[in-house]
Design a protein around this motif. Structure first.
Motif, PDB file in Angstrom:
ATOM      1  N   TYR A  82       0.851  -1.190   0.000  1.00 26.84           N
ATOM      2  CA  TYR A  82       0.000   0.000   0.000  1.00 26.84           C
ATOM      3  C   TYR A  82       0.885   1.237   0.000  1.00 26.84           C
ATOM      4  CZ  TYR A  82      -3.235   3.499   1.937  1.00 26.84           C
ATOM      5  OH  TYR A  82      -3.976   4.629   2.173  1.00 26.84           O
ATOM      6  N   LEU A  83       0.682   2.077  -0.975  1.00 28.23           N
ATOM      7  CA  LEU A  83       1.388   3.355  -1.003  1.00 28.23           C
ATOM      8  C   LEU A  83       0.361   4.438  -0.722  1.00 28.23           C
ATOM      9  CD1 LEU A  83       3.942   4.987  -1.634  1.00 28.23           C
ATOM     10  CD2 LEU A  83       3.262   4.986  -4.005  1.00 28.23           C
ATOM     11  N   VAL A  87       2.705   9.848   1.009  1.00 25.23           N
ATOM     12  CA  VAL A  87       3.362   8.914   1.917  1.00 25.23           C
ATOM     13  C   VAL A  87       4.421   9.641   2.759  1.00 25.23           C
ATOM     14  CG1 VAL A  87       5.064   8.256   0.178  1.00 25.23           C
ATOM     15  CG2 VAL A  87       4.535   6.680   2.023  1.00 25.23           C
ATOM     16  N   THR A 102      10.714  -1.205   7.694  1.00 18.44           N
ATOM     17  CA  THR A 102       9.488  -1.849   7.208  1.00 18.44           C
ATOM     18  C   THR A 102       9.769  -3.295   6.776  1.00 18.44           C
ATOM     19  OG1 THR A 102       9.831  -0.450   5.285  1.00 18.44           O
ATOM     20  CG2 THR A 102       7.889  -0.025   6.572  1.00 18.44           C
ATOM     21  N   GLY A 146       8.526   5.114  -1.551  1.00 20.49           N
ATOM     22  CA  GLY A 146       7.322   4.356  -1.219  1.00 20.49           C
ATOM     23  C   GLY A 146       7.129   3.186  -2.155  1.00 20.49           C
ATOM     24  N   GLU A 149       9.361   0.372  -1.360  1.00 21.98           N
ATOM     25  CA  GLU A 149       8.868  -0.455  -0.264  1.00 21.98           C
ATOM     26  C   GLU A 149       8.003  -1.602  -0.801  1.00 21.98           C
ATOM     27  OE1 GLU A 149       7.691   1.585   3.446  1.00 21.98           O
ATOM     28  OE2 GLU A 149       5.799   0.558   3.102  1.00 21.98           O
TER      29      GLU A 149
ATOM     30  N   THR B 102       3.245   8.551   8.562  1.00 19.81           N
ATOM     31  CA  THR B 102       3.888   7.239   8.515  1.00 19.81           C
ATOM     32  C   THR B 102       2.951   6.154   9.043  1.00 19.81           C
ATOM     33  OG1 THR B 102       4.897   7.915  10.592  1.00 19.81           O
ATOM     34  CG2 THR B 102       6.296   7.918   8.665  1.00 19.81           C
ATOM     35  N   ARG B 105       1.292   3.797   6.512  1.00 19.36           N
ATOM     36  CA  ARG B 105       2.298   2.988   5.832  1.00 19.36           C
ATOM     37  C   ARG B 105       2.799   1.863   6.753  1.00 19.36           C
ATOM     38  NH1 ARG B 105       7.727   3.170   5.229  1.00 19.36           N
ATOM     39  NH2 ARG B 105       7.874   4.898   6.671  1.00 19.36           N
TER      40      ARG B 105
END
Lengths: 322, 321
Positions: A82-83, A87, A102, A146, A149, B102, B105
């Motif tokens: 999920y972006l 972000v 993450t 992002g 990720e 954040t 995310r």
């Protein structure tokens, strides 16, 4: 493109009396790029959060990657990247450190983690600044981080919420190219946006979304036919010879639905396919001097504007689009 | 409806990251300095005072923390500074993530919210415990250095119990700061409100509670004529004062650190004085513990209740920015 990976049936979200998402039904197929388009506040983000199990579903069901996000959120979140809209990252940490954090939350072991992070940063062209603090990053770089990720996660489904909002044209272009790469790898992509022309070239199918409802759904040409009445608009500029009825000849071309003389020597044809060749022949047959001939591909922007105009009751000349 | 998967998944990762953040941050350095500097002044005055009475006093180490009498003690300063530190560490725990954008995310990773919140709380507690331990060692170490008398086992045990009560006290304030960080989207609002509660509890409540006690249970004229408190009024006064964590902390630590004059509260003290008991004989550790126990447990319970409240609010909160 076979079985659906996201299925929503009667998906509804209410806050008190207000219905934010109203009984959505849709399927997103594996490997497909799906655009959820609508104005701000249409309920796009809420729909996404329900898919991730980050907000409660008021009614209906949604199944993501074969799992129920309400009961098995961890399984869903392991497969879905999920972006979020705008972000954010931890500014005091470097790009690589942010990804490491993450990646550890994803449960990746050290070896896998390091290799994947290096690979992902290379793919989004951030290798040079991997060890710079994110505080120094531009909006476009953050957005790319992002995306990195999602690459680290090897997400089967990528959900991108307004990924290009606030980016300059150059960054937007680069970013869309990177999304295109993901798409070629077979990742199912769900994009929300209100910037239509940008996502138009990426999306296999789009849904126009407003007031918590999907109003129309389909491929861009399909929508063009349904909303605009026709998909193609051909502009002809030709000095007509008096006595030869050029407008009538153009109108007689098979597939042309409407001819409009916009000035003395210009005509606008609306057609259900590209009729430039026939139009040229018609001009020549009428002894006309063809000076310009162009076609507009069906534009999502036009579809969108037209569609919502019609919804709000200002029904205009539908064929006069684009 | 049951959810699948462990709520602790990712807890360790969050904990380590938060610890690293705290250790790196100038804020934490500042708070630690504040604590050491604030404790230094009463410590020196205690050392000064004790130098003259070293030979007579059996509880030197404890006197360093709490010399008794009218002088400002390390304990009193800690009662004041610990909340500031805890609030400083916790006031932007959750709303900070919101504002940096954040939160969504991080929560899109395969973890539950539980792990994020618990990780942040544990990191805060560990940081506070480490800081307090440093201070404790400084006081004990310098105390031995300046006075030249090693503490007895009993003293050492009491000082250690004091340390744990201080950590519980810090936990209660951290819980409150984090609750505010979930309730209020703006860190400034959360910090101001937390400091407001802190001021009210440490400065205003000790002054207000006797008045309320006298209102609720007016003292009997006979006691007033004798110049002593009506036991019933006193009971109310004590009960009300225990709402404030500051006074709870004060009471519990006083009992532990001053074995010779164990305060059983005004009621019992009066009764004992009336019965002609010798107030001043040292109590064994076990009995001091028994007296301090309810206060310490109340602080721990307060920390847990506040954490649970934070948890409940956070679980129901929308993550979207």
């Amino acid at each position: 493109m076979s079985e659906p990976v996201i299925t929503a049936r009667g998906l509804t979200k209410r806050y008190g009396e207000a219905v934010v998402v109203d009984a959505l039904d849709f399927d997103i197929l594996k490997g497909e790029t799906f655009g959820l388009l609508g104005p701000n506040g249409a309920g796009k983000t809420t729909t996404i959060l329900m898919m991730l199990g980050l907000t409660e579903v008021s009614a209906g069901t949604v199944v993501v990657a074969g799992r129920d996000p309400v009961r098995q959120p961890l399984e869903v979140k392991r497969r879905v990247g999920y972006l979020p809209d705008l972000v954010g990252f931890y500014d005091h940490m470097t790009a690589a450190e942010n990804l490491t954090y993450t990646a550890r939350l994803m449960g990746l072991g050290r070896d896998v983690r390091e290799a994947r992070i290096a690979d992902a940063l290379a793919r989004v062209r951030l290798t040079d600044v991997a060890h710079k603090r994110v505080a120094t990053f531009s909006r476009g770089m953050r957005q790319r981080l992002g995306l990195a990720e999602l690459i680290v996660k090897r997400a089967e489904i990528a959900i991108l919420d307004e990924p290009t909002s606030g980016l300059d044209p150059q960054s937007t272009h680069e970013f869309l190219d990177m999304i295109g790469e993901l798409k070629r790898e077979g990742v199912t992509i769900l994009i929300t946006s209100h910037l239509l022309d940008q996502v138009q070239r990426l999306c296999d199918r789009v849904a126009l979304f407003r007031g918590g409802k999907i109003l129309v759904m389909g491929t861009v040409p399909e929508l063009a036919r349904r909303v605009l009445g026709a998909g193609f608009v051909v502009d002809v500029e030709a000095a007509a010879v008096p006595g030869k009825e050029l407008a009538a000849r153009l109108g007689a071309i098979p597939g042309v639905l409407n001819v409009q003389q916009t000035s003395e020597a210009t005509y606008r044809l609306t057609a259900d396919h590209d009729v430039r060749a026939e139009a040229a022949r018609a001009v020549v047959a009428a002894d006309g001097a063809l000076t310009r001939l162009s076609v507009d591909n069906p534009s999502l922007d036009a579809i969108y504007t037209r569609f919502f105009e019609r919804r709000t009751g200002t029904e205009g000349e539908i064929r006069d689009a684009a | 409806m049951r959810r699948e998967g462990s709520p602790w998944q990712g807890l360790g990762t969050v904990l380590l990251k938060e610890l690293a953040d705290h250790f790196d941050s100038p804020r934490m350095l500042l708070l630690a300095l504040l604590m050491v500097l604030a404790a230094a002044v009463p410590f020196y005055s205690a050392v000064d005072q004790l130098r003259t009475t070293t030979s007579e006093d059996p509880f030197l180490l404890l006197k360093l923390f709490n010399p008794g009498g009218q002088t400002l003690s390390v304990v009193a300063i800690l009662g004041f500074v610990i909340p500031v530190m805890a609030i400083g560490l916790g006031f932007d725990a959750v709303n900070g993530e919101h504002n940096r954008r954040t939160l969504s995310r991080i929560l899109a990773q395969p973890i539950y919210r539980d792990a994020l919140l618990a990780g942040k709380f544990l990191a805060g507690i560990i940081i506070l415990a480490v800081n307090l331990m440093c201070l404790w060692l400084l006081v004990a170490g310098f105390g031995v250095f300046f006075l030249g008398v090693p503490p007895s086992g009993d003293e050492f045990a009491r000082a250690l119990v004091f340390y744990f009560i201080a950590v519980a006290y810090a936990g209660a304030w951290l819980g409150m700061a984090m609750l505010f960080s979930v309730l209020f989207r703006s860190p400034a609002t959360a910090a101001l409100l937390a400091l407001g509660v802190w001021l009210f509890m440490t400065l205003l409540w000790p002054m207000i509670s006797p008045f309320i006690a006298a209102l609720v249970s007016p003292p009997d004229v006979r006691y007033t004529l004798l110049g002593i408190l009506d036991p019933q009024t006193a009971a109310w006064q004590q009960g009300l004062s225990r709402i404030s964590p500051y006074l709870l902390f004060e009471e519990a630590t006083r009992t532990i650190l001053t074995p010779t004059t164990p305060s059983l509260g005004p009621v019992l003290d009066q009764i004992r004085a009336l019965r002609g008991e010798v107030v001043g004989a040292a109590l064994p550790l076990r009995e001091s513990l028994a007296i301090a126990w309810p206060g310490a447990v109340s602080l721990i319970a307060g920390a847990i209740v506040l954490f649970v409240a934070t948890y409940v609010v956070f679980q129901r909160q929308e993550v979207r920015a």
